[in-house]
Design a protein around this motif. Structure first.
Motif, PDB file in Angstrom:
ATOM      1  N   GLY A   1       0.819  -1.206   0.000  1.00 18.29           N
ATOM      2  CA  GLY A   1       0.000   0.000   0.000  1.00 18.29           C
ATOM      3  C   GLY A   1       0.848   1.249   0.000  1.00 18.29           C
ATOM      4  N   ALA A   2       0.727   2.075  -1.059  1.00 18.83           N
ATOM      5  CA  ALA A   2       1.539   3.292  -1.180  1.00 18.83           C
ATOM      6  C   ALA A   2       0.701   4.536  -0.963  1.00 18.83           C
ATOM      7  N   GLY A   3      -0.101   4.510   0.103  1.00 19.40           N
ATOM      8  CA  GLY A   3      -0.780   5.715   0.566  1.00 19.40           C
ATOM      9  C   GLY A   3       0.056   6.359   1.654  1.00 19.40           C
ATOM     10  N   MET A   4      -0.527   7.309   2.368  1.00 20.20           N
ATOM     11  CA  MET A   4       0.212   8.038   3.391  1.00 20.20           C
ATOM     12  C   MET A   4       0.768   7.109   4.458  1.00 20.20           C
ATOM     13  N   ALA A   5      -0.041   6.161   4.954  1.00 21.30           N
ATOM     14  CA  ALA A   5       0.422   5.273   6.030  1.00 21.30           C
ATOM     15  C   ALA A   5       1.562   4.380   5.560  1.00 21.30           C
ATOM     16  N   GLY A   6       1.414   3.793   4.381  1.00 21.98           N
ATOM     17  CA  GLY A   6       2.447   2.904   3.882  1.00 21.98           C
ATOM     18  C   GLY A   6       3.741   3.619   3.590  1.00 21.98           C
ATOM     19  N   LEU A   7       3.680   4.781   2.950  1.00 23.71           N
ATOM     20  CA  LEU A   7       4.887   5.509   2.593  1.00 23.71           C
ATOM     21  C   LEU A   7       5.593   6.075   3.819  1.00 23.71           C
ATOM     22  N   LEU A   8       4.839   6.546   4.796  1.00 24.13           N
ATOM     23  CA  LEU A   8       5.472   7.022   6.026  1.00 24.13           C
ATOM     24  C   LEU A   8       6.156   5.891   6.776  1.00 24.13           C
ATOM     25  N   THR A   9       5.525   4.719   6.816  1.00 26.29           N
ATOM     26  CA  THR A   9       6.146   3.567   7.469  1.00 26.29           C
ATOM     27  C   THR A   9       7.441   3.199   6.754  1.00 26.29           C
ATOM     28  N   ALA A  10       7.403   3.165   5.430  1.00 26.20           N
ATOM     29  CA  ALA A  10       8.609   2.861   4.655  1.00 26.20           C
ATOM     30  C   ALA A  10       9.683   3.918   4.885  1.00 26.20           C
ATOM     31  N   TYR A  11       9.290   5.159   4.941  1.00 24.30           N
ATOM     32  CA  TYR A  11      10.238   6.265   5.141  1.00 24.30           C
ATOM     33  C   TYR A  11      10.947   6.142   6.483  1.00 24.30           C
ATOM     34  N   LEU A  12      10.187   5.931   7.550  1.00 22.08           N
ATOM     35  CA  LEU A  12      10.795   5.840   8.883  1.00 22.08           C
ATOM     36  C   LEU A  12      11.671   4.597   9.009  1.00 22.08           C
ATOM     37  N   LEU A  13      11.230   3.480   8.427  1.00 26.69           N
ATOM     38  CA  LEU A  13      12.043   2.261   8.487  1.00 26.69           C
ATOM     39  C   LEU A  13      13.339   2.419   7.694  1.00 26.69           C
ATOM     40  N   GLN A  14      13.265   3.084   6.549  1.00 23.75           N
ATOM     41  CA  GLN A  14      14.483   3.309   5.766  1.00 23.75           C
ATOM     42  C   GLN A  14      15.450   4.204   6.525  1.00 23.75           C
ATOM     43  N   LYS A  15      14.935   5.163   7.289  1.00 20.69           N
ATOM     44  CA  LYS A  15      15.789   6.001   8.127  1.00 20.69           C
ATOM     45  C   LYS A  15      16.497   5.181   9.199  1.00 20.69           C
ATOM     46  N   GLU A  16      15.903   4.039   9.556  1.00 21.33           N
ATOM     47  CA  GLU A  16      16.510   3.130  10.537  1.00 21.33           C
ATOM     48  C   GLU A  16      17.538   2.201   9.886  1.00 21.33           C
ATOM     49  N   GLY A  17      17.740   2.358   8.583  1.00 19.86           N
ATOM     50  CA  GLY A  17      18.704   1.521   7.889  1.00 19.86           C
ATOM     51  C   GLY A  17      18.138   0.229   7.339  1.00 19.86           C
ATOM     52  N   ARG A  18      16.807   0.074   7.361  1.00 25.11           N
ATOM     53  CA  ARG A  18      16.164  -1.130   6.839  1.00 25.11           C
ATOM     54  C   ARG A  18      15.953  -1.007   5.328  1.00 25.11           C
ATOM     55  N   SER A  19      16.084  -2.129   4.624  1.00 24.50           N
ATOM     56  CA  SER A  19      15.718  -2.156   3.213  1.00 24.50           C
ATOM     57  C   SER A  19      14.218  -2.411   3.116  1.00 24.50           C
ATOM     58  N   VAL A  20      13.525  -1.571   2.342  1.00 21.52           N
ATOM     59  CA  VAL A  20      12.057  -1.603   2.286  1.00 21.52           C
ATOM     60  C   VAL A  20      11.594  -1.545   0.838  1.00 21.52           C
ATOM     61  N   ALA A  21      10.597  -2.346   0.517  1.00 15.93           N
ATOM     62  CA  ALA A  21       9.927  -2.275  -0.786  1.00 15.93           C
ATOM     63  C   ALA A  21       8.446  -2.010  -0.546  1.00 15.93           C
ATOM     64  N   VAL A  22       7.909  -1.021  -1.261  1.00 19.22           N
ATOM     65  CA  VAL A  22       6.493  -0.684  -1.166  1.00 19.22           C
ATOM     66  C   VAL A  22       5.790  -1.216  -2.412  1.00 19.22           C
ATOM     67  N   LEU A  23       4.733  -1.984  -2.208  1.00 13.77           N
ATOM     68  CA  LEU A  23       3.984  -2.606  -3.306  1.00 13.77           C
ATOM     69  C   LEU A  23       2.625  -1.921  -3.422  1.00 13.77           C
ATOM     70  N   GLU A  24       2.337  -1.400  -4.595  1.00 13.76           N
ATOM     71  CA  GLU A  24       1.094  -0.665  -4.806  1.00 13.76           C
ATOM     72  C   GLU A  24       0.338  -1.251  -5.999  1.00 13.76           C
ATOM     73  N   ALA A  25      -0.935  -1.599  -5.772  1.00 13.71           N
ATOM     74  CA  ALA A  25      -1.744  -2.225  -6.820  1.00 13.71           C
ATOM     75  C   ALA A  25      -2.004  -1.293  -7.993  1.00 13.71           C
ATOM     76  N   ALA A  26      -2.086  -0.002  -7.740  1.00 11.57           N
ATOM     77  CA  ALA A  26      -2.369   0.963  -8.813  1.00 11.57           C
ATOM     78  C   ALA A  26      -1.252   1.993  -8.885  1.00 11.57           C
ATOM     79  N   GLU A  27      -1.519   3.209  -8.364  1.00  9.81           N
ATOM     80  CA  GLU A  27      -0.505   4.264  -8.408  1.00  9.81           C
ATOM     81  C   GLU A  27      -0.301   4.864  -7.031  1.00  9.81           C
TER      82      GLU A  27
END
Length: 445
Positions: free
Chosen positions: A29-55
């Motif tokens: 899910g690449a809405g606000m919740a998904g992208l913020l979660t990915a952003y904060l985790l990447q700041k922690e040094g985690r590798s993250v992939a966001v999967l979005e069904a549409a755009e």
């Protein structure tokens, strides 16, 4: 129908997944919740992939009214009474911290996203005692709140609660910045989650942790979220030549109106209803009629709608997807407060995934059950589901929801087929618009 955010900002297109990959965390899910979660985790040094069904940000995020506030209608007095002061304090703190985190990210990254500090008001024409109690409850929890009769609304109100130091912004401009360095795969629909793997229509993503941030969770079991939430639609029109408001406003009456300014516009919202239960009269026309009364010189420039998930006890589900699954997490049920709840979700889930304690996580736990607070919505949701499923037995096959077979209802304002049971939506041609259904009305589309 485009929101003012979509008119003012477009996000770059992303390629779909092209091969199987392995990452620390997969976010669906690449809405606000998904992208913020990915952003904060990447700041922690985690590798993250966001999967979005549409755009990216193509669902609820682009249709929000974009208020960043811990004022969530009338909630704190009832929370203290029903759940206790500790739970209410956790909820208040999570949302206050979310507001602060938005400001921190925007400041550190120099993001131009129309961030403005504004007071947030709940107003009422006949619920003065409730509003006074809400102001007192919020103050007890450390929020800068007060009862007032002073507003800059285009009409007088006898009672209001004012939360100071809240905020509003343009969500797409914000996301365009924070998503620029994230790995996002568009047109990549998650189909199944099996152990540590997300199986998509484009390939497999294996991850130590998997976050479901798809607005409405698409995995039925475990979790049973389809049985623990319903969805509601609300409508907005943007008006020019309507002046400017110094505050953000919402009526304590669910049939009332919300207001906020954005640049030279005023956003007028309301006319909400349960998804799949359109009132039969024009929702946009109701707003246009109100606009003529409140702002007679105004002119409509945009109109759009949004959809919100509502849990049994009106609090979001943020945390482990189910007690039986160790590496699966969820963020859903934000009601009408998706911007603040998205940041709260991202902060809580990042702590959980990184193995850190989070003081606010308890109140949002998806494994909670508050019988008294949940009873009304539980019975209402159950009644709608039974009615929808029973009606589905006698409807044409292509007018049944592909989620669980409820009979769909026509929404004339948006020309869509909507499900009254769990809120899935389809175009007039049967194409899938939103979850929890995973395919359109025609098997071959």
């Amino acid at each position: 129908m485009k929101s003012v955010w979509s008119e003012s900002c477009s996000l770059p297109k992303r390629d779909p997944l092209k091969a199987d990959i392995v990452v620390d965390t997969a976010v669906v899910g690449a809405g606000m919740a998904g992208l913020l979660t990915a952003y904060l985790l990447q700041k922690e040094g985690r590798s993250v992939a966001v999967l979005e069904a549409a755009e990216t940000a193509g669902g609820v995020t682009k249709n929000t009214t974009a208020k960043i506030t811990s004022q969530h209608d009338l909630i704190y007095d009832s929370m203290i009474k029903q759940f206790g002061k500790k739970a209410a304090q956790q909820y208040a703190d999570a949302n206050q911290k979310a507001i602060a985190m938005y400001r921190k990210i925007i400041s550190e990254n120099h993001i131009d996203c129309n961030l403005e500090t504004k007071p947030a008001f709940v107003y009422s024409f006949d619920r003065e005692n409730e509003l006074r109690a809400e102001a007192e409850a919020a103050e007890r929890l450390g929020i800068d709140a007060e009862f007032t009769t002073e507003t800059d609304l285009p009409f007088e109100v006898p009672a209001a609660v004012k939360f100071s130091d809240q905020a509003q912004f343009n969500p797409l401009k914000f996301l365009k910045s924070i998503a620029s360095d994230l790995t996002v795969y568009e047109n990549t629909r998650a189909l199944i989650v099996r152990d540590d793997t997300v199986i998509t229509n484009r390939g497999r993503v294996t991850a130590d942790h998997i976050v479901i941030a798809t607005h409405f969770p698409f995995i039925n079991i475990p979790g049973w979220y389809f049985a623990r939430m319903h969805q509601e639609r609300s409508y907005v029109i943007a008006l020019k030549n309507a002046g400017k408001l110094e505050g953000m406003y919402i009526d304590a009456d669910p049939d009332g109106y919300s207001f906020r300014s954005y640049e030279d516009y005023i956003l007028l919202g309301g006319a909400g209803h349960r998804t799949g239960k359109h009132p039969g009269t024009g929702c946009y026309e109701k707003l246009r009629s109100a606009a003529k009364r409140f702002f007679p010189e105004s002119e409509e420039v945009c109109h759009w709608s949004a959809q919100d998930c509502v849990t049994w006890d009106n609090l979001p589900y943020i945390g482990r997807y189910a007690s039986s699954v160790r590496n699966l997490y969820v963020a859903t049920g934000f009601k009408k407060w998706g911007m603040t709840s998205s940041m709260a979700s991202a902060m809580i889930l990042t702590d959980l995934i990184c193995g850190r304690p989070n003081e606010e996580a308890e109140v949002f736990s998806p494994q909670r059950f508050h019988a008294a607070a949940s009873a009304k919505n539980l019975l209402t949701d159950g009644g709608h589901s039974v009615a929808g499923l029973t009606a589905g037995l006698f409807s044409a096959p292509n007018r049944k929801c592909t989620h669980l077979g409820c009979r769909l209802h026509w929404n004339p304002d948006e020309e869509t087929w909507d499900c009254p049971c769990h809120g899935s939506r389809f175009t007039s041609k049967g194409e899938l618009i939103s979850d929890p259904a995973e395919r359109g009305l025609k098997r071959d589309e």
